[in-house]
Each structure stands twice: as C-alpha cells, then as structure tokens.
Design a protein around this motif. Sequence first.
Motif, PDB file in Angstrom:
ATOM      1  N   LEU A 122       0.813  -1.215   0.000  1.00  0.00           N
ATOM      2  CA  LEU A 122       0.000   0.000   0.000  1.00  0.00           C
ATOM      3  C   LEU A 122       0.848   1.268   0.000  1.00  0.00           C
ATOM      4  N   LYS A 123       2.081   1.158   0.480  1.00  0.00           N
ATOM      5  CA  LYS A 123       2.988   2.311   0.472  1.00  0.00           C
ATOM      6  C   LYS A 123       3.360   2.736  -0.947  1.00  0.00           C
TER       7      LYS A 123
ATOM      8  N   ILE B  46       1.533   5.110   5.100  1.00  0.00           N
ATOM      9  CA  ILE B  46       0.798   3.985   5.689  1.00  0.00           C
ATOM     10  C   ILE B  46       1.736   3.150   6.544  1.00  0.00           C
ATOM     11  N   GLU B  47       1.298   2.913   7.792  1.00  0.00           N
ATOM     12  CA  GLU B  47       2.070   2.081   8.712  1.00  0.00           C
ATOM     13  C   GLU B  47       1.417   0.733   8.976  1.00  0.00           C
ATOM     14  N   ARG B  48       0.098   0.758   9.173  1.00  0.00           N
ATOM     15  CA  ARG B  48      -0.610  -0.475   9.533  1.00  0.00           C
ATOM     16  C   ARG B  48      -1.992  -0.474   8.917  1.00  0.00           C
TER      17      ARG B  48
ATOM     18  N   GLY C 131      -7.619   3.814  -5.410  1.00  0.00           N
ATOM     19  CA  GLY C 131      -6.399   3.071  -5.709  1.00  0.00           C
ATOM     20  C   GLY C 131      -5.893   2.252  -4.543  1.00  0.00           C
ATOM     21  N   VAL C 132      -5.950   2.801  -3.334  1.00  0.00           N
ATOM     22  CA  VAL C 132      -5.485   2.069  -2.159  1.00  0.00           C
ATOM     23  C   VAL C 132      -6.369   0.846  -1.937  1.00  0.00           C
ATOM     24  N   GLY C 133      -7.667   1.019  -2.072  1.00  0.00           N
ATOM     25  CA  GLY C 133      -8.586  -0.115  -1.918  1.00  0.00           C
ATOM     26  C   GLY C 133      -8.364  -1.182  -2.974  1.00  0.00           C
ATOM     27  N   ARG C 134      -8.142  -0.752  -4.209  1.00  0.00           N
ATOM     28  CA  ARG C 134      -7.896  -1.715  -5.291  1.00  0.00           C
ATOM     29  C   ARG C 134      -6.586  -2.468  -5.061  1.00  0.00           C
ATOM     30  N   LEU C 135      -5.555  -1.760  -4.647  1.00  0.00           N
ATOM     31  CA  LEU C 135      -4.271  -2.417  -4.403  1.00  0.00           C
ATOM     32  C   LEU C 135      -4.379  -3.371  -3.214  1.00  0.00           C
TER      33      LEU C 135
ATOM     34  N   LEU D 272      -5.845   3.017 -10.233  1.00  0.00           N
ATOM     35  CA  LEU D 272      -4.425   3.262  -9.980  1.00  0.00           C
ATOM     36  C   LEU D 272      -3.912   4.374 -10.891  1.00  0.00           C
ATOM     37  N   HIS D 273      -3.170   5.285 -10.319  1.00  0.00           N
ATOM     38  CA  HIS D 273      -2.571   6.384 -11.079  1.00  0.00           C
ATOM     39  C   HIS D 273      -1.428   5.829 -11.918  1.00  0.00           C
ATOM     40  N   HIS D 274      -1.222   6.399 -13.089  1.00  0.00           N
ATOM     41  CA  HIS D 274      -0.187   5.890 -13.993  1.00  0.00           C
ATOM     42  C   HIS D 274       1.204   5.900 -13.355  1.00  0.00           C
ATOM     43  N   THR D 275       1.432   6.748 -12.362  1.00  0.00           N
ATOM     44  CA  THR D 275       2.754   6.839 -11.741  1.00  0.00           C
ATOM     45  C   THR D 275       3.087   5.634 -10.855  1.00  0.00           C
ATOM     46  N   VAL D 276       2.095   4.849 -10.470  1.00  0.00           N
ATOM     47  CA  VAL D 276       2.363   3.666  -9.638  1.00  0.00           C
ATOM     48  C   VAL D 276       2.281   2.364 -10.430  1.00  0.00           C
ATOM     49  N   MET D 277       1.938   2.462 -11.711  1.00  0.00           N
ATOM     50  CA  MET D 277       1.700   1.263 -12.515  1.00  0.00           C
ATOM     51  C   MET D 277       2.932   0.356 -12.581  1.00  0.00           C
ATOM     52  N   ALA D 278       4.107   0.895 -12.834  1.00  0.00           N
ATOM     53  CA  ALA D 278       5.311   0.065 -12.947  1.00  0.00           C
ATOM     54  C   ALA D 278       5.616  -0.637 -11.624  1.00  0.00           C
ATOM     55  N   ASN D 279       5.506   0.082 -10.519  1.00  0.00           N
ATOM     56  CA  ASN D 279       5.766  -0.540  -9.213  1.00  0.00           C
ATOM     57  C   ASN D 279       4.693  -1.552  -8.842  1.00  0.00           C
ATOM     58  N   MET D 280       3.455  -1.324  -9.290  1.00  0.00           N
ATOM     59  CA  MET D 280       2.395  -2.312  -9.072  1.00  0.00           C
ATOM     60  C   MET D 280       2.756  -3.604  -9.791  1.00  0.00           C
ATOM     61  N   TRP D 281       3.164  -3.503 -11.074  1.00  0.00           N
ATOM     62  CA  TRP D 281       3.545  -4.701 -11.825  1.00  0.00           C
ATOM     63  C   TRP D 281       4.734  -5.397 -11.162  1.00  0.00           C
ATOM     64  N   LYS D 282       5.701  -4.629 -10.724  1.00  0.00           N
ATOM     65  CA  LYS D 282       6.879  -5.217 -10.062  1.00  0.00           C
ATOM     66  C   LYS D 282       6.440  -6.011  -8.835  1.00  0.00           C
TER      67      LYS D 282
END
Length: 182
Positions: A30-31, A37-39, A72-76, A100-110
Amino acid sequence: GTETLDAFRLGQLWDEIVLTQEEASIATALKLIEPRIERIAFVGENRREARRVFIKLANPDRRLPLGTLGEGVGRLLSLILHLLSSPNGYLLVDEIDTGLHHTVMANMWKLVIETAKRLDTQIFATTHSWDCVEALAWIHHRHPELAQEVRLHRFDPRIPTSTVVYTMDEIAIAARDHIEVR
C-alpha cells in the motif's frame, strides 16, 4: 473484479494472513500509493455489514477509514490480499489498472510479478490501459529477471480460436515505438 470494495470478503482474506510473515507485505504494498501507511486493521464483527477497514498513517498519527485514501489504495489492497491467498494457484484480475494512477503502474507490476513468482501463482490480468503496456516495458528494462515469464495476449476477432502473443521484448518495442498491442 472492478466492483466496489467488499470489506467483508477482504476481511476473510485478511484473517488468513494476519500474524503471518505475509502481513507486513500488505502495508509495504500500500505504500506504493501512500508512503505514510504504517498499519492496516479490519475492525468490527465478522458479519457482512459490520466489518470496516482502517489505515494508520505515520503523520498525522491517526487511523482513517480506507475509503478516505482513494480508490487506488482499496484496489491495491484487494489485489495483494487475493494474490497472497492464491499460492500455487492462479488469480484472475479484471482491469488490473482500475483506480491506480499511472505513476504507480510500474511498481504495481513489479510487486505483482515478484509476489506471483515467490508464491508460484499465475496471474491473468485484463486491461485496456496503455500505461500498463509502458509499465511492463519499464519492468523489462529495469528488472529483466522479473520479465522472463510475462506475456501479453491480445484477442483478435479475426482469429477467434487463439490470441496474438507478445513477449516482453516485443512489448518493450511496442512501448518505445507506440505500436498498438492492446
């Protein structure tokens, strides 16, 4: 699916993961969207209408309902919980990029590819997003060890009995040269 977050169903998946080594990976995932986000906690009775999801942020030091952090947070959260509950199996994800915003797409795939490889889980994800294609090309260039088993399949109505398959090399070329593969 792309439907609204089901806190009851996600709570069931959370209950299977809580107090295991996988629990920490939820906040880490989620980060990607919200670094403070901590918990995470599922609060309330284990009944469909009573379960709620809360997120604890580092600053300000308080808990917030999951919905206040955006779709996006809920979807992730849904994606990673379902993935963690599918070891040695498969996961079907409709419109993986929704919310999800396009800026997190690569890290989501990773994250998805690393987790799927670690858990020996096969992912089938649909998308109409060019951002997803570009993000896969980024994975190919930055993390070629993760890209070895990734393929993109396109349904072509002129070939109803099979798909057009693109390797990661071809996806990278398509992204670089803006060739349509979706």
